[in-house]
Design a protein around this motif. Structure first.
Motif, PDB file in Angstrom:
ATOM      1  N   ILE A 102      50.756 109.277 160.097  1.00 32.11           N
ATOM      2  CA  ILE A 102      49.962 110.209 160.904  1.00 32.11           C
ATOM      3  C   ILE A 102      50.816 110.783 162.022  1.00 32.11           C
ATOM      4  CG2 ILE A 102      48.007 110.414 162.450  1.00 32.11           C
ATOM      5  CD1 ILE A 102      46.573 108.404 160.855  1.00 32.11           C
ATOM      6  N   VAL A 103      51.566 109.905 162.695  1.00 30.81           N
ATOM      7  CA  VAL A 103      52.394 110.382 163.805  1.00 30.81           C
ATOM      8  C   VAL A 103      53.452 111.354 163.294  1.00 30.81           C
ATOM      9  CG1 VAL A 103      54.062 109.683 165.545  1.00 30.81           C
ATOM     10  CG2 VAL A 103      51.997 108.375 165.243  1.00 30.81           C
ATOM     11  N   ALA A 104      54.037 111.037 162.139  1.00 23.29           N
ATOM     12  CA  ALA A 104      55.062 111.921 161.586  1.00 23.29           C
ATOM     13  C   ALA A 104      54.470 113.290 161.251  1.00 23.29           C
ATOM     14  CB  ALA A 104      55.675 111.284 160.336  1.00 23.29           C
ATOM     15  N   THR A 105      53.296 113.284 160.614  1.00 23.90           N
ATOM     16  CA  THR A 105      52.662 114.562 160.285  1.00 23.90           C
ATOM     17  C   THR A 105      52.315 115.333 161.537  1.00 23.90           C
ATOM     18  OG1 THR A 105      51.663 113.400 158.433  1.00 23.90           O
ATOM     19  CG2 THR A 105      50.866 115.599 158.883  1.00 23.90           C
ATOM     20  N   LEU A 106      51.816 114.603 162.547  1.00 25.75           N
ATOM     21  CA  LEU A 106      51.447 115.263 163.791  1.00 25.75           C
ATOM     22  C   LEU A 106      52.656 115.931 164.432  1.00 25.75           C
ATOM     23  CD1 LEU A 106      49.465 115.738 166.115  1.00 25.75           C
ATOM     24  CD2 LEU A 106      50.111 113.535 167.012  1.00 25.75           C
ATOM     25  N   ILE A 107      53.759 115.208 164.493  1.00 27.65           N
ATOM     26  CA  ILE A 107      54.957 115.780 165.110  1.00 27.65           C
ATOM     27  C   ILE A 107      55.436 116.998 164.330  1.00 27.65           C
ATOM     28  CG2 ILE A 107      57.368 115.337 165.637  1.00 27.65           C
ATOM     29  CD1 ILE A 107      56.610 112.526 166.346  1.00 27.65           C
ATOM     30  N   GLY A 108      55.406 116.889 162.996  1.00 36.47           N
ATOM     31  CA  GLY A 108      55.793 118.046 162.195  1.00 36.47           C
ATOM     32  C   GLY A 108      54.920 119.248 162.465  1.00 36.47           C
ATOM     33  N   ALA A 109      53.598 118.991 162.589  1.00 41.65           N
ATOM     34  CA  ALA A 109      52.684 120.096 162.852  1.00 41.65           C
ATOM     35  C   ALA A 109      52.909 120.680 164.231  1.00 41.65           C
ATOM     36  CB  ALA A 109      51.242 119.602 162.721  1.00 41.65           C
ATOM     37  N   VAL A 110      53.177 119.823 165.220  1.00 37.66           N
ATOM     38  CA  VAL A 110      53.413 120.333 166.575  1.00 37.66           C
ATOM     39  C   VAL A 110      54.691 121.169 166.616  1.00 37.66           C
ATOM     40  CG1 VAL A 110      54.054 119.614 168.907  1.00 37.66           C
ATOM     41  CG2 VAL A 110      52.106 118.574 167.793  1.00 37.66           C
ATOM     42  N   ILE A 111      55.718 120.716 165.886  1.00 38.48           N
ATOM     43  CA  ILE A 111      56.963 121.488 165.853  1.00 38.48           C
ATOM     44  C   ILE A 111      56.731 122.848 165.218  1.00 38.48           C
ATOM     45  CG2 ILE A 111      59.257 121.574 164.837  1.00 38.48           C
ATOM     46  CD1 ILE A 111      59.496 118.621 165.248  1.00 38.48           C
ATOM     47  N   ALA A 112      55.929 122.867 164.139  1.00 38.18           N
ATOM     48  CA  ALA A 112      55.630 124.152 163.504  1.00 38.18           C
ATOM     49  C   ALA A 112      54.865 125.057 164.458  1.00 38.18           C
ATOM     50  CB  ALA A 112      54.826 123.930 162.228  1.00 38.18           C
ATOM     51  N   MET A 113      53.947 124.451 165.201  1.00 32.12           N
ATOM     52  CA  MET A 113      53.179 125.217 166.168  1.00 32.12           C
ATOM     53  C   MET A 113      54.081 125.803 167.241  1.00 32.12           C
ATOM     54  SD  MET A 113      49.782 123.773 167.975  1.00 32.12           S
ATOM     55  CE  MET A 113      50.574 123.054 169.376  1.00 32.12           C
ATOM     56  N   LEU A 114      55.051 125.000 167.668  1.00 27.19           N
ATOM     57  CA  LEU A 114      55.992 125.460 168.687  1.00 27.19           C
ATOM     58  C   LEU A 114      56.843 126.613 168.167  1.00 27.19           C
ATOM     59  CD1 LEU A 114      56.452 124.288 171.498  1.00 27.19           C
ATOM     60  CD2 LEU A 114      58.490 123.206 170.611  1.00 27.19           C
ATOM     61  N   GLN A 115      57.250 126.495 166.901  1.00 24.51           N
ATOM     62  CA  GLN A 115      58.005 127.582 166.291  1.00 24.51           C
ATOM     63  C   GLN A 115      57.178 128.864 166.270  1.00 24.51           C
ATOM     64  OE1 GLN A 115      59.352 125.178 162.713  1.00 24.51           O
ATOM     65  NE2 GLN A 115      60.895 126.739 162.783  1.00 24.51           N
ATOM     66  N   TYR A 116      55.881 128.712 165.912  1.00 23.42           N
ATOM     67  CA  TYR A 116      54.995 129.862 165.873  1.00 23.42           C
ATOM     68  C   TYR A 116      54.888 130.493 167.248  1.00 23.42           C
ATOM     69  CZ  TYR A 116      50.749 132.480 164.718  1.00 23.42           C
ATOM     70  OH  TYR A 116      49.829 133.458 164.501  1.00 23.42           O
ATOM     71  N   PHE A 117      54.756 129.613 168.266  1.00 24.38           N
ATOM     72  CA  PHE A 117      54.650 130.080 169.644  1.00 24.38           C
ATOM     73  C   PHE A 117      55.910 130.854 170.031  1.00 24.38           C
ATOM     74  CE2 PHE A 117      52.790 129.933 173.764  1.00 24.38           C
ATOM     75  CZ  PHE A 117      53.830 129.831 174.666  1.00 24.38           C
ATOM     76  N   PHE A 118      57.051 130.297 169.706  1.00 21.74           N
ATOM     77  CA  PHE A 118      58.296 130.977 170.046  1.00 21.74           C
ATOM     78  C   PHE A 118      58.442 132.296 169.304  1.00 21.74           C
ATOM     79  CE2 PHE A 118      59.402 128.156 172.981  1.00 21.74           C
ATOM     80  CZ  PHE A 118      60.256 127.102 172.705  1.00 21.74           C
ATOM     81  N   SER A 119      57.976 132.315 168.049  1.00 19.91           N
ATOM     82  CA  SER A 119      58.134 133.548 167.296  1.00 19.91           C
ATOM     83  C   SER A 119      57.211 134.634 167.818  1.00 19.91           C
ATOM     84  CB  SER A 119      57.883 133.309 165.804  1.00 19.91           C
ATOM     85  OG  SER A 119      56.511 133.122 165.582  1.00 19.91           O
TER      86      SER A 119
END
Lengths: 478, 384
Positions: A291-308
């Motif tokens: 769960i933690v791994a998936t969460l971190i992956g999702a947060v990183i993707a969200m951050l990428q989206y934010f940056f883009s």
């Protein structure tokens, strides 16, 4: 118990000195096929079989000692040249190396060979550069590069520099060994064949730490010094820093990775420790890690989206961090800082890992045999977590090595940790070095995307090995 | 119902208490779901934190009924369409929100039930999130779509085609996993451990390839398009897609309903199941097929929210009990509640674009809930 020694008895050709106390019954030659009554006949049979004097000792019959009919039968049967002496064969086997040991030795030799080859081969032999417009020009440049290599090997050409190659391949070999052995230990300690070094969320924790570093410390980092474009200026700047500042600048992201991994693993272990009644439940731990791994992956993707969406320039950095591995130039300091902890942990794992065999039993049985299962399991898991964290911090994301290599090695060498750990260590190093070498021949940009190819090749290897050994092979233990 | 022995009264009492508590839990869950549905129906989508009054929302529905249902009988109503729509400027928003609430609730149910089926069949809760590689197959389908169509793939014109790509991707990966797992298991058997192993490997390969292509090969606009396609950040829908969702959900639920008593037998080993007259292969195939279809459909509509399939069965097993029908009720209700709650939170938390993606929000919500469940309630449940 009878003496089964191989000493050259004086039985051949020697006549009995005294008559036995009890008259031995006469079985006659027809009773036991192949039995010759006299020593002369036995010698003739030996000659017929082509045995020399020394080997005749195996076939010596105790003429002197007669212990009764049934006892003599086994010794008598040795007269047939197609009979096998079970006991001496077993003794020979005891002194020989087991087949698994031979596999480990072969892997070690293979590692040395592959390592030397990888260091010696020039990188970018098959690389496509922008100036090559057609296949013919590419082929010509390939031939030119190979010609330089062959002239070097045959001591005719000038030497070419393999400056940082040795450091790089050292780190790659250590990283591959560390990941593979961590995978083997995880699979054994958690008793789940689907476990891997990323089960507890170590890799994603390192990713999260790196992202935090990029978010908050990027401006003062080694890579973020945008205005100091030339390497000489960077070196000048770095030489003005104190030791501590230098380490923080150059290794700041690795440190953040380690901290991130530590935070995630501690969190996962805390949750599972507090939630279990009798000791730590591995299922809860694995699920929390996922769960933690998936969460971190999702947060990183969200951050990428934010940056883009906001047009931040750090997007490219984050995107490249997710894919690339081994992309730095490795100096001796890198090798020392990364290599020494990894080597120490590897040695510790090798020595302590043999006790993991007892965890194959259930908890109660292992405890009743005197093993401290808690300390053993979590000690080994902690050691391997540290190994994985160091590797990911210095090298980047390399997936699937820690999952596939132990499985393949287990199907070849068997589940005994005495051989599984060294074999998977060596096999992991060979695997990663070979793949990196093969990829680097196609140019530098290809080799840094090693994650794709380790997954692909590892997966293909595993499926081939699994298909060839169907059903119950040496490795089916779960 | 007289059982005829000494401890009878206490057993009956316990049985009645158990049934009463089950009824209470179901009512509470239904109540929570209803409240969330009503809340979601009143939420606006044009910006964050917008809440319409229920009267206006009901008026919009009335307008919809007038324009679509009454108009079939009496077409003259359509002449007043402009005035009716002027009365309710939020009309399209509210109708879209109704459809999306429905989709969210159904997908939450599908995800949770699929997770339950997988956990029943595999008896290894680690297998649940990867779902036999179906999630990776869906992501691969999204990637192929962006590869082929470029940044236009995220636009509304390709909405229906997205289903085709994701569906095909998911099903193809599933078939490959089953075929390879069957080959590895041996002739005429399907060993679940081998299937899971093959699935993990294929998932790893696919994820690495997708990671590489999306992060290294795609340009920035293509990356954004891939993100939007895989997370379904927009709120469009078509009648065709709604119809497909309903039909497929019903299709999947029928075999599960049919075998709802036999599914309890998976607690025993294969041999004992056969002795009881239950075919383990049939149950496994039903669970695999229905579960995978449910997952593929749900994730095509809602994006990759795989955490629900892992955590919600765990929670509902503890609250509602391990019997299959109870578990199913619990999963259906709690899955819908969780996904709808996440959807509502997304509408209220300001972020760029269309908001935090649903998968991220699900993970963010699920982790603390799971930790709380593990720490506090696990001790009372006494499972594993």
């Amino acid at each position: 118990m009878a003496k089964l020694s191989l000493k050259k008895t004086d039985g051949v050709g020697a006549a009995p000195d005294k008559k036995p106390a009890v008259e031995a019954p006469d079985y006659g030659a027809a009773a036991v096929p192949g039995y010759r009554e006299s020593a002369r006949d036995r010698a003739a049979q030996k000659e017929q079989a082509g045995l020399t004097e020394g080997q005749g000792a195996l076939f010596a019959a105790p003429d002197v000692i007669d212990r009764g009919p049934d006892y003599g039968y086994r010794r008598l049967r040795l007269h047939r040249k197609d009979e096998v002496d079970v006991y001496s064969a077993q003794r020979d086997r005891d002194h020989r190396m087991s087949s698994q040991g031979r596999i480990c030795l072969g892997l070690a030799v293979l590692l040395v060979v592959v390592f030397l080859l990888a260091m010696a081969l020039p990188p970018g032999v098959f690389a496509f550069s922008a100036s090559e417009t057609s296949l013919a020009t590419w082929f010509a440049s390939v031939q030119h590069r190979l010609g330089a290599f062959f002239s070097y090997i045959t001591f005719q050409g000038a030497s070419y520099s393999i400056d940082y190659t040795a450091n790089r391949y050292l780190i790659i070999a250590l990283g591959g060994a560390a990941l593979a052995v961590s995978g083997a230990v995880y699979q054994g300690a958690l008793k789940n064949s689907l476990a891997s070094p990323s089960t507890l969320g170590v890799m994603q924790g390192a990713n999260a730490g790196r992202i935090v570093y990029v978010l908050f410390f990027y401006g003062s980092s080694y890579a973020g010094m945008n205005e100091l474009v030339r390497a000489s200026e960077i070196r000048e700047y770095l030489s003005t820093l104190s030791v501590g500042e230098y380490l923080m600048t150059v290794y700041g992201d690795s440190l953040c990775c380690l901290v991130g991994s530590a935070v995630v693993v501690v969190f996962v272990l805390l949750v599972s420790h507090v939630s279990s009644q009798r000791g730590v439940s591995s299922i809860v731990m694995v699920i929390t890690g996922q769960i933690v791994a998936t969460l971190i992956g999702a947060v990183i993707a969200m951050l990428q989206y934010f940056f883009s969406e906001t047009g931040d320039s750090r997007l490219e950095v984050i995107r490249s961090l997710q894919v690339e591995a081994f992309s730095d130039t490795f100096t001796m300091l890198d090798v020392v800082l990364a290599g020494i902890p990894v080597l120490l942990c590897l040695v510790l794992v090798l020595f302590l890992g043999q006790r993991l065999n007892i965890l194959a039993f259930s908890e109660e049985e292992a405890r009743s045999m005197g093993a401290n299962t808690t300390a053993l399991r979590w000690g080994m898991v902690g050691l391997c977590t540290l190994l994985t964290a160091v590797v990911v911090a210095f090298c980047g994301n390399v997936g699937m090595v820690g999952f596939v290599v132990p499985h393949v090695v287990r199907r070849i060498v068997g589940p005994n940790f005495k051989y599984l750990l060294p074999a998977s260590m060596l096999a992991g190093a060979v695997f990663l070095v070979a793949i990196y070498c093969a990829l680097s021949m196609f140019g530098d940009g290809v080799a840094t995307n090693i994650g794709v190819f380790t997954s692909l090749l590892g997966g293909v290897f595993f499926i081939i090995v699994a298909l060839r050994q169907k059903g119950d092979a040496r490795g089916a233990w779960l | 119902m007289a059982l005829g022995f000494k401890g009878e009264q206490s057993i009956l009492e316990r049985y009645e208490r158990d049934r009463a508590s089950l009824r209470l839990k179901t009512m509470v869950a239904l109540g929570v779901l209803l409240v969330l549905v009503l809340f979601s129906l009143c939420t606006g989508t044009s910006r964050f934190g917008l809440l319409y009054s229920p009267l206006e929302v009901v008026g919009c529905y009335g307008t919809w009924l007038q324009l679509n249902v009454v108009a079939l009988i009496d077409p003259s109503v359509l002449l007043h369409k402009t005035e009716l729509l002027e009365q309710y400027p939020m009309y399209y928003e509210v109708i879209a929100r109704l459809a999306y609430t429905f989709i969210t609730v159904v997908c939450g149910m599908l995800l949770a039930v699929a997770g339950m089926l997988y956990q029943n069949v595999f008896r290894n809760p680690i297998a649940a999130p990867s779902m036999l590689g179906v999630t990776s197959g869906i992501s691969f389908g999204c990637m192929m779509m962006v590869w082929v169509f470029g940044q236009a793939a995220a636009s509304a014109t390709f909405y229906d085609l997205r289903f085709a790509f994701c569906f095909v991707g998911g099903v193809v990966v599933l078939l490959i996993v089953l075929a390879l797992g069957g080959l590895v298991s041996g002739k005429r058997t399907l060993n679940m451990l081998d299937v899971m192993l093959v699935a993990t490997i294929l998932t790893g390969i696919l994820n690495a390839v997708i990671n590489y292509v999306v992060n290294s090969v795609f340009s920035d606009t293509e990356w954004t398009a891939y993100f939007e396609v895989s997370n379904v950040t927009d709120l469009t829908f078509t009648p065709l897609s709604l119809g497909v969702l309903v039909v497929v959900s019903l299709l999947c639920c029928i075999p599960v309903f049919w075998t709802r008593f036999q599914m309890n037998a998976v607690a025993f080993s294969d041999q004992e199941m056969r002795l009881l007259g239950v075919s383990p292969v049939k149950l496994r195939l039903i669970a695999l097929a229905c579960g995978s279809l449910m997952i593929v459909v749900a994730q095509t509509y809602v994006g990759t929210a795989a955490m629900i399939s892992l955590v919600v069965p765990f929670v509902s097993r503890g609250i509602f009990g391990a019997e299959f029908r109870r578990q199913a009720i619990g999963n259906v209700l709690i899955g819908a509640i969780v996904l709808l709650a996440c959807r509502i939170l997304i509408s209220f938390i300001p972020f760029v674009g269309d908001g935090v993606p649903l998968g991220t929000m699900v993970s963010l919500v699920t982790l603390p809930a799971f930790a709380w469940v593990m720490v506090v309630a696990q001790r009372q449940w006494n499972n594993n």
